[in-house]
Motif scaffolding. Structure first.
Motif, mmCIF file in Angstrom:
data_model
loop_
_atom_site.group_PDB
_atom_site.id
_atom_site.type_symbol
_atom_site.label_atom_id
_atom_site.label_comp_id
_atom_site.label_asym_id
_atom_site.label_seq_id
_atom_site.Cartn_x
_atom_site.Cartn_y
_atom_site.Cartn_z
ATOM 1 N N SER A 303 41.896 33.481 32.040
ATOM 2 C CA SER A 303 41.911 34.934 31.855
ATOM 3 C C SER A 303 42.436 35.634 33.100
ATOM 4 C CB SER A 303 40.509 35.448 31.533
ATOM 5 O OG SER A 303 40.048 34.902 30.335
ATOM 6 N N SER A 304 42.020 35.130 34.231
ATOM 7 C CA SER A 304 42.517 35.729 35.473
ATOM 8 C C SER A 304 44.022 35.555 35.589
ATOM 9 C CB SER A 304 41.844 35.075 36.673
ATOM 10 O OG SER A 304 40.467 35.324 36.639
ATOM 11 N N LYS A 306 45.844 35.765 33.188
ATOM 12 C CA LYS A 306 46.366 36.560 32.073
ATOM 13 C C LYS A 306 47.048 35.691 31.028
ATOM 14 C CE LYS A 306 46.806 40.986 34.410
ATOM 15 N NZ LYS A 306 46.045 40.603 35.618
ATOM 16 N N LYS A 309 42.868 35.899 26.640
ATOM 17 C CA LYS A 309 42.080 37.118 26.644
ATOM 18 C C LYS A 309 40.923 36.910 25.678
ATOM 19 C CE LYS A 309 43.062 41.844 25.139
ATOM 20 N NZ LYS A 309 44.192 42.615 24.594
ATOM 21 N N LYS A 310 39.824 37.390 26.063
ATOM 22 C CA LYS A 310 38.667 37.141 25.215
ATOM 23 C C LYS A 310 38.654 38.060 24.003
ATOM 24 C CE LYS A 310 33.774 36.437 25.299
ATOM 25 N NZ LYS A 310 32.537 36.831 25.922
ATOM 26 N N PHE A 323 39.119 33.050 22.213
ATOM 27 C CA PHE A 323 40.112 33.512 23.169
ATOM 28 C C PHE A 323 41.477 33.538 22.500
ATOM 29 C CE2 PHE A 323 36.640 32.233 25.820
ATOM 30 C CZ PHE A 323 36.637 33.183 26.833
ATOM 31 N N THR A 326 47.548 35.103 25.531
ATOM 32 C CA THR A 326 48.340 36.271 25.893
ATOM 33 C C THR A 326 49.430 35.903 26.896
ATOM 34 O OG1 THR A 326 46.734 36.792 27.619
ATOM 35 C CG2 THR A 326 46.474 37.908 25.512
ATOM 36 N N GLU A 820 38.656 42.568 20.198
ATOM 37 C CA GLU A 820 38.809 42.289 21.616
ATOM 38 C C GLU A 820 37.723 43.015 22.381
ATOM 39 O OE1 GLU A 820 42.639 43.680 22.329
ATOM 40 O OE2 GLU A 820 43.602 42.151 21.105
#
Length: 821
Positions: A303-304, A306, A309-310, A323, A326, A820
DNA sequence: TCCTCCCGCCAAGCA
DNA sequence: TGCTTGGCGGGAGGA
């Protein structure tokens, strides 16, 4: 306690980073012996900012202060404890969120450039990082392991790593995707989903056997760390914990996203797959929980980056964490990859030489003897589909197949299929990009006379469909696609607001995906359009921001020139609006000026008629007289037949090979659902002769995932119950949340506005309707226009240039929500 | 209550 | 043998 001289909000993160043990919003305690580089002065703040931007400066500073920092921190901590009461001290501690791995990873990533220059290698010293970020070493390992799985870093030596940034990312993702495909993750996901529907998760031995069988293939190809050429893996424990390492888990997790469509993976499914691959160790809850924990760790790092995305997926059984991918879309071949790369601003162009690709494939498939890129699985599927289709056409008379409720239950995979049907198109895209040999093989499997083998020149010519687009496009101008074999061109009328994708067209390939073309955009920016194919296909949950996407079918064309196809369009334009050409409330403004004929469709080249000669078809088409037996094959009859919904009864779909366009069903309006055929559907009005229309229909429906493979839709289904369509309105658009709801009526229309050789098939969601009687939800999915008589459905105007068949697909109600956070 | 994931124990592996 | 690496699961914060 001293108040800092200046403390701006923007420096909060930096401050936190520098002094995580101090509550960022409170006045930090200051030791009496303040060093010159006091972090609470504007100068030192500036220094810190500069330092954040420059690792070199930071490192130098860091080294200088390193000796002091530890004791400082301890002192600070003690100082705090002394000055604050227990509760206060606890409150002063950074919250759990502030200590999260995700945030830590952000800080970590902020230290290094995304694309470091190759000449300047950034080295990562774990000691420095841990000191600087004030975290335990253990946490850094978590981050580094995931980054290593993506080849963003690699281990040099003990305590030392090299930072590669995102340079290797496209290659890595490509490699992971291929490995994921090799490992049949799609099937595994489907198996798991199927079992989810059938039973609750139950770790009994019987189940394990079942799991064992479903994961058999992946066991054989037990996957180790996927390496890239030139990026070696030097883990400390290469042999020991390799298979359980966070790296491998991370790679597998990423693979799941890359192979699945939509690119949403629930933690539960991912954990089960990862457990399944671990030699099917006991599926007890503790293992499962552990996997979930690790997946959270990985997900935080991804996620960090990118890359994901949760989201939350809400199904009948509840809300599940999941998830969504993205990151950059990964296209399967070099050409696509390059296109993707050029159109993805966040990624540098990929220069992937053939040799490196070979190396990569070797690295990816080390354990398998034969890993040649021979035939794509999707291609095999297509061939089988066609073969089945042909067999069906040639054999048994069509009779309705009843699907029992148990069958319904046992088809859990299916619900996702419709949401994934753009991916099917995408999959075909991949197949399309395979070798000419494959194409020829495919051609050979189909009607050779109907499908001439493509010549290279034609191929190349046809691979540039956009190049032949009219020089100027209004929003309603057709996209002309050449068809050298037949000497005619395909024209596709699309609405710019909903059409985004264009791909090549090759006539020898019978099931060419031909996604919608953005009429206004295709000429100018092919690569961008191409890039959108995947990003939009993958995201079937989109909707709130694209309200008009699937509704353009409700608009009418505006013709400019007098090509034959356009004459047809003009004619249709003159016709009164029927029930299929509806205006959508939210779309009224755009309707005023821009009119569109097809939202998308299946391009059905009639030349590929498998039964009867082309001439025969053609003649009959022109005559507009079709025997029952040939009705299915033959002519379109001029004009769009205006038909109120109440008259929709039968449909006949020409038994020609269907070229799927990108069917842009509104993501909001449909969702995957098993389709139940109606045992009452009768085909009495049709002759007992084999009815190829059913085959084509079945093929098409199976192909887009509306019905599962093996399920047959009767050749001439007659509406006996009215599907409930009241759910059509129940599309909720909350911010950040997209609902995919079933219980929809999808109407479809067959057009042949182009010429006698081609059909277009389009699907569109029905406009909101009055609630209708609900009794037939599970019995009807299909209703068609034209009355029980087949011919009446196909007959209409008789000028031989256009015909429309219409029908309705009913998607049983079911809710799948993706939201989201 | 359940989700999320921090935290640190401790074992494997390496220098 | 000491240090590095990282699997693992308890348990607590947060929703």
């Amino acid at each position: 306690l001293k108040t800092p001289l200046k403390q701006v909000a923007t420096s909060q993160l930096v401050l936190t980073e520098r002094q995580p043990d101090c509550q960022p919003l409170t006045t930090p305690p200051k030791p009496k012996e303040t060093p010159p580089a006091d972090p609470w002065t504007p100068t030192s703040n500036l220094k810190m900012l500069i330092s954040a931007a420059s690792p070199e400066i930071r490192s130098r500073e860091q080294r200088r202060q390193l000796s002091d920092s530890s004791s400082e921190v301890l002192q600070t901590k003690h100082c705090l404890q002394e000055h604050l009461l227990g509760d206060e001290y606890e409150k002063s501690q950074p919250s759990r969120k502030e200590k999260s791995l995700g945030l830590l990873c952000h800080k970590f990533l902020a230290r290094y450039p995304d694309y470091p220059s190759p000449s300047q290698k950034s080295y990562i010293c774990l000691d420095e990082v841990t000191e600087e970020l004030h975290v335990e070493r253990r946490r850094i390992y978590d981050i580094v392991n995931v980054l290593e799985s993506l080849h963003m870093v690699s281990r040099l030596a003990r305590n030392r790593y090299v930072w590669h940034g995102r340079h290797n990312l496209p290659q890595t993702l490509l490699a992971l995707k291929k490995v994921g495909e090799e490992n049949k993750y799609i099937q595994q996901i489907q198996t798991i989903k199927k079992r989810e529907y059938e039973h609750e998760f139950d770790p009994d031995s019987e189940r394990n056997e079942e799991v064992a069988s479903s994961f058999g293939s992946s066991e054989q190809s037990e996957m180790s760390f996927v390496e890239l050429p030139g990026v070696e893996f030097r883990a400390a424990s290469v042999n020991g914990r390799k298979y359980k390492s966070l790296r491998v888990m991370s790679q597998k997790f990423v693979m799941l996203f890359l192979v699945s469509t939509p690119q949403i993976v629930s933690l539960e499914v991912a954990a089960k797959i990862l457990i399944g691959e671990d030699q099917l160790e006991d599926l007890d809850k503790s293992k499962f929980k552990t996997k979930i924990r690790r997946l959270y760790d990985i997900a935080n790092v991804l996620s960090s980056l990118k890359l994901i995305k949760k989201v939350h997926v809400t199904e009948e059984r509840g809300r599940k964490p999941a998830f969504k991918w993205t990151g950059p879309e990964v296209l399967p071949n070099t050409q696509d990859t390059k296109l993707e790369a050029t159109s993805t601003t966040c990624s540098p162009p990929i220069s992937e030489s053939i040799s490196s690709k070979e190396q990569c494939s070797k690295a990816l498939f080390p354990s398998k003897g034969k890993q040649n890129f021979t035939r794509h699985s999707s291609l095999i599927k297509l061939v089988k589909s066609i073969e089945n289709d042909r067999r069906k056409i040639q054999s048994a008379p069509t009779s309705p197949v009843k699907i029992s409720a148990s069958t319904y239950q046992s088809l859990p995979v299916f619900p996702n299929t419709i949401a994934q049907f753009p991916a099917i198109t995408k999959h075909q895209l991949e197949g399309q990009s395979k070798t000419a040999e494959e194409m020829q093989m495919k051609c050979a499997l189909t009607s050779p006379e109907a499908v001439p083998k493509p010549e290279p020149s034609q191929q190349s010519a046809l691979s540039q469909p956009l190049g032949v687009c009219p020089a100027s496009h209004s929003s309603v101008s057709p996209v002309i696609l050449p068809h050298p074999q037949s000497g005619v061109s395909y024209a596709i009328y699309l609405h710019p607001s909903q059409a985004h994708t264009v791909t090549t067209y090759s006539p020898g390939f019978m099931l060419q995906p031909l996604p919608c073309a953005n009429v206004t955009g295709i000429k100018s920016n092919n690569s961008q359009v191409l890039n959108k194919i995947t990003t939009e296909e993958g995201d079937t949950q989109r909707g709130p921001d694209e309200p008009t996407k699937s509704l353009a079918a409700e608009e009418r064309p505006e013709t400019k020139s007098e090509t034959s196809s356009q004459r047809c369009l003009k004619r249709s334009q003159a016709l009164p609006e029927n029930n299929l050409i509806k205006r959508h409330k939210s779309d009224e403004e755009s309707l005023d000026t821009s009119l569109t004929f097809f939202p998308s469709g299946y391009l059905i080249p009639l030349t590929h008629c498998t039964h009867g000669s082309k001439a025969e078809c053609s003649t009959k088409e022109k005559a507009g007289v079709c025997s029952l037996q040939h009705t299915a094959y033959s002519s379109p009859i001029t004009g769009v037949i205006p038909m109120p919904a109440s008259e929709l009864k039968t449909v006949n779909i020409p038994a020609f090979h269907i070229t799927p366009l990108n069917i842009m069903l509104s993501p909001n309006s449909i969702a995957a659902a098993p389709v139940l055929s109606n045992s009452c559907l009768n085909s009495s009005s049709t002759s007992s002769a084999p009815n190829p229309s059913s085959s084509a229909l079945n093929f098409m429906l199976q192909h887009i995932g509306l019905i599962p493979a093996g399920v047959q839709v009767p050749a001439n289904p007659v509406l006996q119950h009215v599907p409930v369509s009241s759910q059509s309105e129940n599309i909720s658009h909350s911010s950040g949340s997209t609902n995919v709801q079933e219980g929809k009526v999808i109407e479809f229309t067959f057009y042949s506005p182009i010429n006698e050789n081609n059909f277009l098939f389009s699907l569109q969601p029905s406009a909101p309707k009055e609630p209708q009687e609900p009794q037939a939800i599970t019995e009807n999915f299909f209703r068609t226009p034209g009355g029980p008589n087949t011919e009446s459905a196909l007959s209409g105007n008789s000028d031989g240039t256009q015909r429309t068949s219409q029908g309705t697909l009913y998607i049983p109600q079911r809710k799948l929500e993706v939201s989201e956070d």
